[in-house]
Design a protein around this motif. Structure first.
Motif, mmCIF file in Angstrom:
data_model
loop_
_atom_site.group_PDB
_atom_site.id
_atom_site.type_symbol
_atom_site.label_atom_id
_atom_site.label_comp_id
_atom_site.label_asym_id
_atom_site.label_seq_id
_atom_site.Cartn_x
_atom_site.Cartn_y
_atom_site.Cartn_z
ATOM 1 N N GLY A 44 45.442 53.643 132.919
ATOM 2 C CA GLY A 44 46.876 53.444 133.158
ATOM 3 C C GLY A 44 47.549 52.647 132.057
ATOM 4 O O GLY A 44 48.749 52.744 131.858
ATOM 5 N N GLU A 45 46.765 51.848 131.328
ATOM 6 C CA GLU A 45 47.376 51.059 130.250
ATOM 7 C C GLU A 45 47.313 51.800 128.926
ATOM 8 O O GLU A 45 46.355 52.503 128.631
ATOM 9 N N GLU A 46 48.363 51.605 128.142
ATOM 10 C CA GLU A 46 48.437 52.318 126.876
ATOM 11 C C GLU A 46 47.617 51.617 125.798
ATOM 12 O O GLU A 46 47.640 50.395 125.699
ATOM 13 N N GLY A 47 46.924 52.380 125.010
ATOM 14 C CA GLY A 47 46.141 51.824 123.912
ATOM 15 C C GLY A 47 45.531 52.948 123.105
ATOM 16 O O GLY A 47 45.958 54.097 123.205
ATOM 17 N N GLU A 48 44.526 52.589 122.297
ATOM 18 C CA GLU A 48 43.895 53.593 121.449
ATOM 19 C C GLU A 48 42.774 54.301 122.200
ATOM 20 O O GLU A 48 41.964 53.673 122.866
ATOM 21 N N LEU A 49 42.752 55.610 122.045
ATOM 22 C CA LEU A 49 41.717 56.419 122.694
ATOM 23 C C LEU A 49 40.412 56.304 121.915
ATOM 24 O O LEU A 49 40.379 56.478 120.695
ATOM 25 N N VAL A 50 39.343 55.987 122.642
ATOM 26 C CA VAL A 50 38.002 55.911 122.063
ATOM 27 C C VAL A 50 37.146 56.944 122.792
ATOM 28 O O VAL A 50 37.183 57.023 124.022
ATOM 29 N N LEU A 51 36.390 57.745 122.049
ATOM 30 C CA LEU A 51 35.608 58.813 122.677
ATOM 31 C C LEU A 51 34.132 58.702 122.318
ATOM 32 O O LEU A 51 33.783 58.371 121.182
ATOM 33 N N THR A 52 33.302 58.969 123.297
ATOM 34 C CA THR A 52 31.860 59.030 123.076
ATOM 35 C C THR A 52 31.379 60.429 123.447
ATOM 36 O O THR A 52 31.691 60.922 124.538
ATOM 37 N N THR A 53 30.646 61.052 122.539
ATOM 38 C CA THR A 53 30.107 62.385 122.850
ATOM 39 C C THR A 53 28.871 62.193 123.716
ATOM 40 O O THR A 53 27.926 61.535 123.309
ATOM 41 N N LEU A 54 28.883 62.755 124.909
ATOM 42 C CA LEU A 54 27.774 62.522 125.832
ATOM 43 C C LEU A 54 26.639 63.514 125.635
ATOM 44 O O LEU A 54 25.512 63.252 126.030
ATOM 45 N N SER A 55 26.949 64.676 125.022
ATOM 46 C CA SER A 55 25.901 65.698 124.942
ATOM 47 C C SER A 55 25.637 66.194 123.523
ATOM 48 O O SER A 55 24.786 67.038 123.323
ATOM 49 N N LYS A 56 26.366 65.650 122.531
ATOM 50 C CA LYS A 56 26.194 66.146 121.153
ATOM 51 C C LYS A 56 24.795 65.824 120.641
ATOM 52 O O LYS A 56 24.302 64.720 120.800
ATOM 53 N N LYS A 57 24.207 66.802 119.999
ATOM 54 C CA LYS A 57 22.865 66.620 119.465
ATOM 55 C C LYS A 57 22.887 66.324 117.958
ATOM 56 O O LYS A 57 22.316 65.354 117.502
ATOM 57 N N ALA A 58 23.547 67.186 117.196
ATOM 58 C CA ALA A 58 23.473 67.073 115.739
ATOM 59 C C ALA A 58 24.187 65.831 115.231
ATOM 60 O O ALA A 58 23.767 65.220 114.250
ATOM 61 N N MET A 59 25.269 65.459 115.888
ATOM 62 C CA MET A 59 26.056 64.352 115.369
ATOM 63 C C MET A 59 26.699 63.585 116.518
ATOM 64 O O MET A 59 27.894 63.726 116.778
ATOM 65 N N PRO A 60 25.911 62.770 117.186
ATOM 66 C CA PRO A 60 26.476 62.002 118.305
ATOM 67 C C PRO A 60 27.483 60.986 117.782
ATOM 68 O O PRO A 60 27.261 60.388 116.733
ATOM 69 N N MET A 61 28.576 60.834 118.478
ATOM 70 C CA MET A 61 29.571 59.825 118.106
ATOM 71 C C MET A 61 29.660 58.838 119.256
ATOM 72 O O MET A 61 29.996 59.214 120.384
ATOM 73 N N ILE A 62 29.323 57.602 118.955
ATOM 74 C CA ILE A 62 29.368 56.577 119.991
ATOM 75 C C ILE A 62 30.631 55.749 119.800
ATOM 76 O O ILE A 62 30.833 55.157 118.746
ATOM 77 N N ARG A 63 31.464 55.712 120.794
ATOM 78 C CA ARG A 63 32.702 54.922 120.785
ATOM 79 C C ARG A 63 33.507 55.162 119.493
ATOM 80 O O ARG A 63 33.842 54.235 118.750
ATOM 81 N N TYR A 64 33.831 56.408 119.257
ATOM 82 C CA TYR A 64 34.593 56.756 118.059
ATOM 83 C C TYR A 64 36.076 56.421 118.245
ATOM 84 O O TYR A 64 36.718 56.862 119.203
ATOM 85 N N ARG A 65 36.604 55.634 117.335
ATOM 86 C CA ARG A 65 38.033 55.245 117.425
ATOM 87 C C ARG A 65 38.895 56.370 116.860
ATOM 88 O O ARG A 65 38.907 56.616 115.667
ATOM 89 N N THR A 66 39.651 57.031 117.755
ATOM 90 C CA THR A 66 40.436 58.195 117.334
ATOM 91 C C THR A 66 41.724 57.804 116.630
ATOM 92 O O THR A 66 42.331 58.624 115.950
ATOM 93 N N ARG A 67 42.194 56.558 116.835
ATOM 94 C CA ARG A 67 43.494 56.082 116.330
ATOM 95 C C ARG A 67 44.668 56.727 117.055
ATOM 96 O O ARG A 67 45.830 56.464 116.727
ATOM 97 N N ASP A 68 44.394 57.577 118.005
ATOM 98 C CA ASP A 68 45.480 58.174 118.789
ATOM 99 C C ASP A 68 45.836 57.246 119.946
ATOM 100 O O ASP A 68 44.961 56.722 120.633
#
Lengths: 145, 444
Positions: free
Chosen positions: B289-313
């Motif tokens: 509910g609060e506005e801020g920067e979206l951070v994404l973690t790929t839960l199933s990626k094999k070749a290139m997992p991204m943990i807590r990737y800062r999207t800047r969006d």
């Protein structure tokens, strides 16, 4: 033998030409002649004035980018074929003209040609050898004194 | 899977969409299991991630609950650049079946990798995206996202095929051909950047085609931010339902989140991509509910997992139930970013890239600014550069050469054509503190 020419960068939009000319006029500096080269987007104003150092200072202080170039002035008779004769000399010597402009003097029967060459000294030698009269600053400005 | 029984215009439901409707408790179970696995995988195979965890005295066992994700370090775009090209891969090249690349912040691209499984997951989330936008078997999709290193074209392609739709891989550009296909092939859905579609609408008008008379029903738009006003314009001018989708190459490409029929926020496919919102200044986690920067973690990626990737969006998470019935949480449409990245015709451009180009040509950095406009639906980027004594000449030709060199350097580094304008010194506004380098007149 060479003249100092001031060049200014101007954007090609209404009103841009007036400001630098006013700044010079405010110093009591008179223009001997000018030329304006333009593209769709920008232009280059080229000025010949006697007090070029003062004009340059004023313009740079006001924020313009000013370029100083040595150009060559030649006087020819103000009649048909006057320019053609000078050009023929340059052509036969294989000298390339970067650009040129011309104006007539108020007194007398002479026109002044201003040439920009890559190598002005070589051009002066060629012109003089062909019997053409290269005008220096003192002589040029004496016409308007 | 007997999709023909399910996935036609009358039935309107494809089994691929089933995870969209998981009960929250079941979804969280899946998320936690996958999170622990992906953290373990990254720890084992990605030295950068391992070092960062060890520095904090953490091991993958530290993840006991979903909330523990906040203990993990962030990954940022420069990590991809610093490990260029393959440093973040967690699979040997023998298991990697695909590479894509997108522009980075300083001219070097970032490279992303997919295993066979990753490609299948990508097709799945894009199929769920198209399903959420109302597509089904029998639809004819004109895919006008660019095919190539850009993830848009191929991502949409495999997703639409997985859904059972008919894909026309027309790729980006060539507006005449787009219009021919649109008019002659019975196209019912189209995907591209929203600005390109506005351009298509205008060009269709020029040649006397009214898109409202065509079977075109759905527009799926992504790869750049666009406004609700633009949506209304598109929907009324083209007679389509216009949906916003979201994704980024670092995470997978398109297919991270999608609108549904409600057009009220984008459902994140959070069984594969775990969303968080943080304070962009402090990095602290913020509640839904609060506005801020979206951070994404790929839960199933094999070749290139991204943990807590800062999207800047910048966005916020909507956890309230959606009228469509999907249990996936939604994010608000992206309106702005926490960095200075510009998205123009789907290409990411940073002012720092423009600076690098100017510096390369001039030796010193002149005053400049970037002006973004939208002409007939197409984004245009102009760069105004103040003339300096170093480059000024009394010869027109010399100045034209300077202009061409500057434009060419920017094009090479940013991958986008620019209108380069030389302007008089001191005409670009100086501001105290941070210079206003980007003037965006596009009314996004």
């Amino acid at each position: 033998m060479k003249l100092q020419q001031l060049s200014l960068f101007l954007e090609n939009r209404p009103g841009r030409l007036g400001a630098p000319l006013e700044a010079i006029a405010a110093q009591g500096i008179n223009l001997m002649t000018l030329s304006l080269a333009d593209t769709a987007q920008f232009g280059i104003l080229r000025l010949i004035v006697r007090e070029w150092e003062q004009a340059r200072q004023v313009l740079e202080k006001a924020g313009w980018v000013v370029n100083l170039t040595e150009v060559v002035a030649v006087d020819v008779l103000d009649r048909p074929g006057g320019l053609a004769q000078a050009l023929k000399v340059l052509e036969s010597a294989g000298l390339n003209i970067e650009y040129m402009y011309a104006f007539s003097l108020r007194r007398g029967d002479k026109a002044i040609l201003i040439f920009r060459f890559e190598d002005p000294d070589q051009a002066i030698a060629v012109l003089t050898a062909a019997g053409l009269h290269v005008v220096d600053a003192e002589e040029l400005f004496s016409h308007v004194a | 899977m007997q999709t023909e029984l399910w996935n036609d215009a009358a039935g309107g439901f494809h089994p691929v969409s089933a995870p969209d409707f998981l009960p929250a408790a079941r979804l969280e179970e899946v998320q936690l299991r996958r999170l622990r696995a992906v953290v373990a995988r990254a720890f084992e195979h990605v030295p950068l991630f391992r070092q960062r965890l060890e520095k904090r005295g953490l091991t993958p066992e530290a993840i006991g609950s979903l909330a523990d994700i906040a203990r993990l370090p962030f990954t940022v775009k420069t990590d991809l650049r610093d490990t260029y090209p393959f440093g973040l891969f967690a699979s040997p090249m023998g298991d990697v079946v695909r590479l894509h690349a997108s522009s980075g912040t300083t001219g070097k691209p970032i490279v992303v990798a997919y295993t066979r499984e990753d490609v299948d997951v990508w097709a799945e989330v894009m199929a769920r995206t198209f399903a959420a936008c109302g597509l089904h078997r029998g639809d004819i999709l004109q895919n006008a996202f660019g095919y190539g290193l850009f993830t848009g074209g191929l991502g949409a392609h495999y997703g639409a095929e997985a859904l059972g739709a008919t894909v026309i891989p027309v790729s980006g550009g060539n507006t005449e051909r787009q219009l021919m296909v649109l008019r002659d092939f019975g196209v019912s859905a189209l995907c591209c950047t929203p600005s390109y579609f506005v351009h298509l609408i205008e060009r269709a008008k020029d040649v006397g085609v009214d898109l409202k008379d065509l079977p075109l029903r759905v527009g799926v738009f992504g790869a750049e931010p666009w406004s609700d006003a633009m949506r209304q314009h598109i929907e009324s001018e083209a007679g389509v339902r216009a949906y916003d989708i979201y994704g980024l190459s670092e995470i997978i490409g398109p297919g991270v989140a999608s609108e549904c029929a409600a057009q009220d926020g984008l459902h994140v496919f959070e069984d594969h991509f775990y969303p968080e919102i943080i304070d962009p200044d402090t990095g602290a986690s913020l509640p839904d509910g609060e506005e801020g920067e979206l951070v994404l973690t790929t839960l199933s990626k094999k070749a290139m997992p991204m943990i807590r990737y800062r999207t800047r969006d910048i966005t916020r998470i909507i956890s309230e139930p959606c009228v469509c019935g999907r249990t996936l949480r939604r994010i608000r449409r992206i309106g702005r970013r926490s960095d200075d990245m510009i998205i123009i015709r789907g290409v990411n451009v940073f002012p720092s890239q423009v600076e690098a180009a100017l510096l390369q040509v001039e030796g010193t950095l002149p005053h400049y600014r970037i002006i973004l406009t939208r002409e007939r639906g197409l984004d245009q980027m102009a760069v105004e550069v103040e003339v300096t004594p170093e480059v000024f000449s009394d010869k027109i030709r010399a100045l034209e050469e300077v202009r061409a060199r500057l434009a060419q350097a920017i094009e090479q580094i940013c991958g986008i054509r620019v209108d380069l304008r030389l302007v008089e010194p001191r005409t670009i506004e100086r501001s105290e503190g941070k210079a206003r380098r980007v003037i965006d007149q596009r009314n996004l």
